[in-house]
Design a protein around this motif. Structure first.
Motif, PDB file in Angstrom:
ATOM      1  N   LYS A   1     -16.765  -7.097 -19.007  1.00  0.00           N
ATOM      2  CA  LYS A   1     -16.945  -6.441 -17.928  1.00  0.00           C
ATOM      3  C   LYS A   1     -16.197  -4.640 -18.183  1.00  0.00           C
ATOM      4  N   GLY A   2     -15.437  -4.763 -17.639  1.00  0.00           N
ATOM      5  CA  GLY A   2     -14.702  -3.496 -18.190  1.00  0.00           C
ATOM      6  C   GLY A   2     -14.609  -2.166 -16.780  1.00  0.00           C
ATOM      7  N   ASN A   3     -14.986  -0.875 -16.922  1.00  0.00           N
ATOM      8  CA  ASN A   3     -15.307  -0.688 -15.675  1.00  0.00           C
ATOM      9  C   ASN A   3     -14.307   0.029 -14.807  1.00  0.00           C
ATOM     10  N   PHE A   4     -13.051  -0.744 -14.839  1.00  0.00           N
ATOM     11  CA  PHE A   4     -12.753  -0.907 -13.400  1.00  0.00           C
ATOM     12  C   PHE A   4     -12.882   0.115 -12.915  1.00  0.00           C
ATOM     13  N   ASP A   5     -12.641   1.403 -13.441  1.00  0.00           N
ATOM     14  CA  ASP A   5     -12.299   2.640 -12.260  1.00  0.00           C
ATOM     15  C   ASP A   5     -13.589   2.083 -10.782  1.00  0.00           C
ATOM     16  N   LYS A   6     -14.822   1.706 -11.566  1.00  0.00           N
ATOM     17  CA  LYS A   6     -15.663   0.992 -10.539  1.00  0.00           C
ATOM     18  C   LYS A   6     -16.046  -0.382  -9.710  1.00  0.00           C
ATOM     19  N   ASP A   7     -14.442  -0.649 -10.032  1.00  0.00           N
ATOM     20  CA  ASP A   7     -13.934  -2.069  -9.474  1.00  0.00           C
ATOM     21  C   ASP A   7     -14.740  -2.171  -7.747  1.00  0.00           C
ATOM     22  N   VAL A   8     -15.352  -2.722  -6.912  1.00  0.00           N
ATOM     23  CA  VAL A   8     -15.037  -2.477  -5.923  1.00  0.00           C
ATOM     24  C   VAL A   8     -14.081  -3.727  -5.219  1.00  0.00           C
ATOM     25  N   TRP A   9     -13.060  -3.279  -4.491  1.00  0.00           N
ATOM     26  CA  TRP A   9     -12.011  -3.554  -3.367  1.00  0.00           C
ATOM     27  C   TRP A   9     -12.362  -4.319  -1.740  1.00  0.00           C
ATOM     28  N   GLU A  10     -11.899  -5.502  -1.852  1.00  0.00           N
ATOM     29  CA  GLU A  10     -12.079  -5.851  -0.678  1.00  0.00           C
ATOM     30  C   GLU A  10     -11.053  -5.986  -0.020  1.00  0.00           C
ATOM     31  N   LEU A  11     -10.922  -5.624   1.142  1.00  0.00           N
ATOM     32  CA  LEU A  11      -9.125  -6.187   2.255  1.00  0.00           C
ATOM     33  C   LEU A  11      -9.102  -7.013   2.839  1.00  0.00           C
ATOM     34  N   TYR A  12      -7.641  -7.826   3.167  1.00  0.00           N
ATOM     35  CA  TYR A  12      -7.948  -9.064   4.075  1.00  0.00           C
ATOM     36  C   TYR A  12      -6.831  -9.091   4.856  1.00  0.00           C
TER      37      TYR A  12
ATOM     38  N   SER B   1     -11.054 -14.759   3.924  1.00  0.00           N
ATOM     39  CA  SER B   1     -13.228 -15.184   4.225  1.00  0.00           C
ATOM     40  C   SER B   1     -13.438 -14.315   4.959  1.00  0.00           C
ATOM     41  N   LYS B   2     -12.468 -13.070   5.462  1.00  0.00           N
ATOM     42  CA  LYS B   2     -12.809 -12.038   6.246  1.00  0.00           C
ATOM     43  C   LYS B   2     -12.413 -10.475   5.795  1.00  0.00           C
ATOM     44  N   ASN B   3     -13.462  -9.493   4.339  1.00  0.00           N
ATOM     45  CA  ASN B   3     -13.435  -8.389   3.830  1.00  0.00           C
ATOM     46  C   ASN B   3     -13.412  -7.457   4.950  1.00  0.00           C
ATOM     47  N   LEU B   4     -11.868  -6.759   5.525  1.00  0.00           N
ATOM     48  CA  LEU B   4     -12.172  -6.076   6.200  1.00  0.00           C
ATOM     49  C   LEU B   4     -11.967  -4.430   5.724  1.00  0.00           C
ATOM     50  N   ALA B   5     -12.537  -4.861   4.767  1.00  0.00           N
ATOM     51  CA  ALA B   5     -12.964  -2.722   4.311  1.00  0.00           C
ATOM     52  C   ALA B   5     -13.833  -2.058   4.547  1.00  0.00           C
ATOM     53  N   ALA B   6     -14.299  -2.595   5.087  1.00  0.00           N
ATOM     54  CA  ALA B   6     -15.494  -1.774   5.482  1.00  0.00           C
ATOM     55  C   ALA B   6     -14.480  -0.095   7.079  1.00  0.00           C
TER      56      ALA B   6
ATOM     57  N   ASN C   1     -11.629  -1.451   7.794  1.00  0.00           N
ATOM     58  CA  ASN C   1      -9.547  -0.524   7.423  1.00  0.00           C
ATOM     59  C   ASN C   1     -10.147  -0.488   6.724  1.00  0.00           C
ATOM     60  N   PRO C   2     -10.754   1.180   6.653  1.00  0.00           N
ATOM     61  CA  PRO C   2     -10.710   1.932   4.711  1.00  0.00           C
ATOM     62  C   PRO C   2      -9.248   2.414   4.591  1.00  0.00           C
ATOM     63  N   GLU C   3      -8.212   2.839   5.626  1.00  0.00           N
ATOM     64  CA  GLU C   3      -7.149   4.034   5.578  1.00  0.00           C
ATOM     65  C   GLU C   3      -6.382   2.742   4.556  1.00  0.00           C
TER      66      GLU C   3
ATOM     67  N   GLU D   1      -4.696   2.713   1.769  1.00  0.00           N
ATOM     68  CA  GLU D   1      -3.191   2.877   0.637  1.00  0.00           C
ATOM     69  C   GLU D   1      -2.592   1.334   0.077  1.00  0.00           C
ATOM     70  N   LEU D   2      -2.891   0.287   0.243  1.00  0.00           N
ATOM     71  CA  LEU D   2      -3.346  -0.785  -0.243  1.00  0.00           C
ATOM     72  C   LEU D   2      -3.054  -0.322  -2.416  1.00  0.00           C
ATOM     73  N   ILE D   3      -4.971   0.253  -2.843  1.00  0.00           N
ATOM     74  CA  ILE D   3      -5.013   0.367  -3.927  1.00  0.00           C
ATOM     75  C   ILE D   3      -3.580   1.915  -3.847  1.00  0.00           C
ATOM     76  N   ASP D   4      -3.495   2.301  -3.321  1.00  0.00           N
ATOM     77  CA  ASP D   4      -2.410   3.627  -3.983  1.00  0.00           C
ATOM     78  C   ASP D   4      -1.203   2.782  -4.430  1.00  0.00           C
ATOM     79  N   ALA D   5      -0.693   1.585  -3.595  1.00  0.00           N
ATOM     80  CA  ALA D   5       0.836   0.671  -3.446  1.00  0.00           C
ATOM     81  C   ALA D   5       0.509  -0.186  -5.103  1.00  0.00           C
ATOM     82  N   TRP D   6      -1.197  -0.670  -5.495  1.00  0.00           N
ATOM     83  CA  TRP D   6      -1.098  -1.243  -6.813  1.00  0.00           C
ATOM     84  C   TRP D   6      -1.231  -0.357  -7.551  1.00  0.00           C
ATOM     85  N   PHE D   7      -1.343   1.093  -7.692  1.00  0.00           N
ATOM     86  CA  PHE D   7      -1.089   1.942  -8.692  1.00  0.00           C
ATOM     87  C   PHE D   7       0.525   2.203  -8.784  1.00  0.00           C
ATOM     88  N   GLU D   8       1.179   2.243  -8.104  1.00  0.00           N
ATOM     89  CA  GLU D   8       2.932   2.530  -7.910  1.00  0.00           C
ATOM     90  C   GLU D   8       3.326   1.623  -8.277  1.00  0.00           C
ATOM     91  N   GLN D   9       2.677   0.021  -7.949  1.00  0.00           N
ATOM     92  CA  GLN D   9       3.029  -0.875  -8.776  1.00  0.00           C
ATOM     93  C   GLN D   9       3.248  -1.608  -9.830  1.00  0.00           C
TER      94      GLN D   9
END
Length: 815
Positions: free
Chosen positions: A558-569, A578-583, A585-587, A591-599
């Motif tokens: 599929k590629g297009n990683f920059d367009k990936d939708v992220w979920e939060l649990y 099972s409960k996506n809290l992305a909507a 708790n966007p902050e 925070e976690l997406i930024d942490a992934w790129f740091e790692q």
């Protein structure tokens, strides 16, 4: 008086004597005979004089280092392809008596995680560093020349076994490896990544990702060997591995009983092919007849009863990914939509998988029995785990020959049903469907390869150490990862990982020790703070009880990683994600997406790769032997692994052999590559030349038999395949001609596989057929008798057969 002329040698001798006298006088004048010459920089603390009688020895610099007093043994048992919902200690239906026994005598971890794939997880246990720091972004066959995915562990990540060995442990590796680059799995290849070169005193097992448990591809220490027995003689790899483990331990104890040891025991279970003795599979008859939907409901209830998961844990749905991102090969077919034959076949596939797992556990029980009987179990740290979730590589329909999946060729239900009574035996190379992968990975989403979801990463781990762990039969819910194993064992053993090793500054250990959890409360706070995940284009990150997961399928292209939708649990409260809290708790999500790129930056994770299996496996990789058009092979050599053998896939090819028949009844294999599940063979039977191309084990075999008999004499024997078109599934369609000298003695249409004969094992052989025979027309090893094979040539160039045949004749005439 006449002068005497001295020979030059005389003057050399006199000069030497004079120099020695000056040197001796100088030594006396400086007190050399009294003051010893010391080499403190080498660690020597004795005294060296001219005469040994005036000297004092010091053995301390030359005796190998001893382990700390009362240091523990370590036995690490690592299964493949097993989710949290499979085994009895976790509430699963698969009876694991040895694991139950260890769990009752130790701790069961409920939130221990892996990388979602075998080689990368094993690399973390080899070094204590994250898998990308080890160059193991994925399995070794997918290496692609980037810092995090080159397939070779760097010098900055010293192997744990090497550190233990240098600190006084004996070290053994039994079973699966899959951490040697594919091009090095060869008799003449580099040995730098083989077990005995990375800290293990002994190795017995297989180097590839899987092997036939009835006819395994075995290596002992540094060389390929044949299995010690056949299935007819009672052979199964799981038993053989346990036998060899016991042999190594007993031999070590016979000479060095005070020396601790570390054994890494990696059975072929539960990786495909799922090979089980029939009596063990039969123990589960009827237990999976209700299907994988019902099993998941049942096992999640059991997991709650045991406290493995919280009471309010919700069941993740089958097929949770959106349709535009889901990979069709990973789809789970609803059980109620299957017909009666499919249900019967799929249920038997689960029975065989369960039997395979229990049979292997029983063999491991023999090792535990020995440790107890010999008084070693009390001070042995036993870890029993799995390296990733259950495998969905069996496709939605399962298979009696897993090689069809890797060749992109569909299974046929009618054909598969023919094998239902022998499923799991030598006649099958079987794998269950995706539904069972999802069920045995309950209650989580997805399965192996999906690193962003717990179905791929949350795996069983039981630790028993009677002397070092007071708790008995307790759970531990602290969040941990396979990268935490090495720090844990180092602390338990009283050994430190050096900051500089062999002159190379080391990467810091990526994990944290779990030893604190031995004495913690079941729900005590975890000391781990963060863990990233990334595998085949999937990615996620856990941090302080929260998890972000990118919605992406592995191997999807599929590629297009920059367009990936992220979920939060919030996994501290929502174990099944099972409960996506992305909507809400966007902050926190950002925070976690930024942490992934740091790692990702710290661990050399990029670039991401979700290309299809065919694209990844087809990537050209450097080898010490460049690909060529002509290959010459000789008899009396070990099997040539497929990764370095001539590649005849999707092209014209010819096989020619110079053979001298010395007896009228000469027979046997001239050339063979592959097995009954895919391969080809040139052989003599009943005085006639035969060629069989076994297309993915589908009957009948494509068989060509000469219309002439072979009498004693010298011959050039061969075959030629001419590719004419591609079939529906990428197979090559064409024509085959069989030759005796320059005479065509058989011909007809033939098709060849688009991909490999096997993932590993069943290499190319001359003069015999190693392991499982390619054709049912002879039995392995089918050694050639009654003649002499000079050599076998295989060409994939465009030269006509007749030109090559004349060249072969010329060679024959010169011998």
């Amino acid at each position: 008086m006449r002068k005497i002329k001295m020979a030059p040698i005389y003057w050399i001798g006199m000069l030497t004597l004079a120099l020695f006298s000056v040197s001796l006088q100088s030594c006396k004048e400086t007190g050399g005979s009294q003051e010893p010459t010391t080499t403190a920089e080498d660690g020597f603390k004795g005294k060296i004089s001219l005469d040994i009688r005036d000297s004092e020895s010091d053995w301390s610099a030359y005796i190998p280092k001893s382990a700390p007093e009362d240091a523990p043994n370590i036995l690490f048992i690592l299964y493949d392809d097993t989710g949290l919902g499979a085994w009895s200690p976790y509430g699963g239906a698969i009876n694991m008596p040895t694991l139950d026994r260890l769990a009752a005598n130790g701790l069961t971890y409920t939130q221990w995680h892996t990388t979602a794939l075998c080689s990368p997880t094993r690399s973390t246990i080899l070094t204590g560093r994250n898998h990308h720091l080890n160059g193991m972004a994925s399995i070794t066959e997918t290496a692609d020349g980037y810092p995090g995915s080159n397939g070779r562990v760097p010098d900055q990540a010293a192997p744990f076994a090497q550190i233990l060995r240098e600190n006084g442990w004996s070290t053994f590796w039994i079973g699966k490896n899959h951490n040697v680059p594919e091009q090095d799995v060869a008799s003449g290849g580099s040995r730098t990544e083989w077990p005995t070169q990375i800290g293990f005193d002994r190795f017995y097992g297989f180097l590839g990702g899987e092997t036939n448990n009835w006819y395994p591809d075995l290596v002992e220490d540094n060389h390929f060997i044949e299995a010690p027995a056949t299935p007819e003689e009672g052979y199964h790899l799981s038993k053989d591995l346990a036998d060899k483990a016991l042999e190594m331990l007993r031999n070590q104890q016979a000479t060095n009983p005070s020396k601790p040891w570390y054994m890494w025991f990696n059975p072929g279970a539960n990786h495909a092919p799922h090979h089980s003795p029939k009596e063990y599979a039969d123990k589960y008859k009827g237990k999976f007849d209700d299907g994988y939907d019902a099993y998941r409901d049942w096992v999640v209830g059991r997991m709650k009863e045991k406290g493995i998961i919280p009471q309010d844990t919700e069941m993740a749905a089958f097929n949770p990914l959106p349709e535009d991102m889901a990979n069709p090969a990973d789809y789970v077919r609803p059980w109620e939509e299957l017909n009666a034959d499919e249900k019967r076949l799929f249920a038997r596939m689960a029975e065989v998988y369960a039997g395979f797992s229990e049979y292997t556990d029983v063999q491991i029980g023999r090792i535990i029995d020995y440790l107890e009987e010999s008084g070693q179990l009390e001070n042995t740290i036993v870890l029993y785990a799995a390296d990733n979730g259950a495998s969905g590589e069996g496709s939605p329909n399962g298979s009696v020959n897993e090689n069809k999946f890797f060749n992109g060729y569909p299974d046929d239900l009618a054909e598969n049903l023919k094998y239902i009574d022998v499923l799991g035996g030598p006649d099958t190379y079987n794998h269950f469907p995706t539904g069972w992968a999802a069920a045995f990975s309950a209650p989580f989403k997805m399965f192996k390869r999906y690193s962003q979801y717990a179905g791929g990463t949350n795996d069983p781990l039981v630790i028993s150490w009677p002397k070092g762990i007071k708790a008995r039969g307790e759970l531990r819910h602290q969040y941990h990862h396979s990268v935490d194993i090495v720090p844990t064992l180092l602390e338990a053993c009283g050994v430190e990982m050096p900051e500089v090793y062999n002159g190379v500054k080391q990467y810091p250990l990526s994990g944290v020790s779990m030893k604190y959890s031995f004495d913690a409360a079941p729900d005590g706070q975890t000391e781990k703070k963060i863990q990233y995940f990334s595998m085949l284009g999937t990615r996620g990150i856990w941090k302080d009880g929260w998890k972000a997961a990118a919605v992406h399928s592995p191997l999807s292209g599929k590629g297009n990683f920059d367009k990936d939708v992220w979920e939060l649990y919030h996994v501290d409260e929502d174990r099944s994600e099972s409960k996506n809290l992305a909507a809400e708790n966007p902050e926190k999500l950002q925070e976690l997406i930024d942490a992934w790129f740091e790692q990702a930056e710290i661990n050399k994770v990029l670039p991401l790769d979700d290309r299809s299996a065919a694209e990844i496996l087809g990537t050209e990789r450097p080898s010490q032997e460049a690909a060529r058009d002509r290959y010459i092979y000789y008899p009396k050599t070990a099997p040539v692994p497929e990764g370095v053998a001539v590649n005849v896939r999707g092209r014209n090819f010819k096989i020619l052999a110079n053979v001298e028949i010395t007896e009228a009844n000469a027979s046997g294999v001239i050339f063979a590559h592959g097995s009954r599940f895919g391969g080809h063979s040139l052989f003599i039977k009943d005085k006639k030349l035969h060629y069989v191309y076994n297309f993915l084990g589908i009957k009948p075999e494509q068989t060509f038999i000469s219309n002439q008999t072979l009498k004693p004499g010298k011959y050039t024997l061969g075959m030629e395949f001419t590719r004419e078109s591609a079939g529906e599934y990428g197979e090559s369609m064409g024509s085959m001609k069989l030759y005796i000298n320059d005479d065509v003695v058989a011909e007809g249409p033939m098709k060849t596989q688009p991909a490999k004969f096997t993932l590993s094992g069943d290499g190319l052989c001359v003069g015999y057929d190693s392991g499982d025979a390619v054709s049912e027309l002879y039995q392995s090893p089918g050694e050639f008798e009654g003649g002499i094979i000079q050599f076998v040539g295989v060409t994939v160039e465009g030269t006509p057969y007749h030109d090559l045949e004349l060249e072969a004749k010329r060679v024959m005439m010169t011998q």
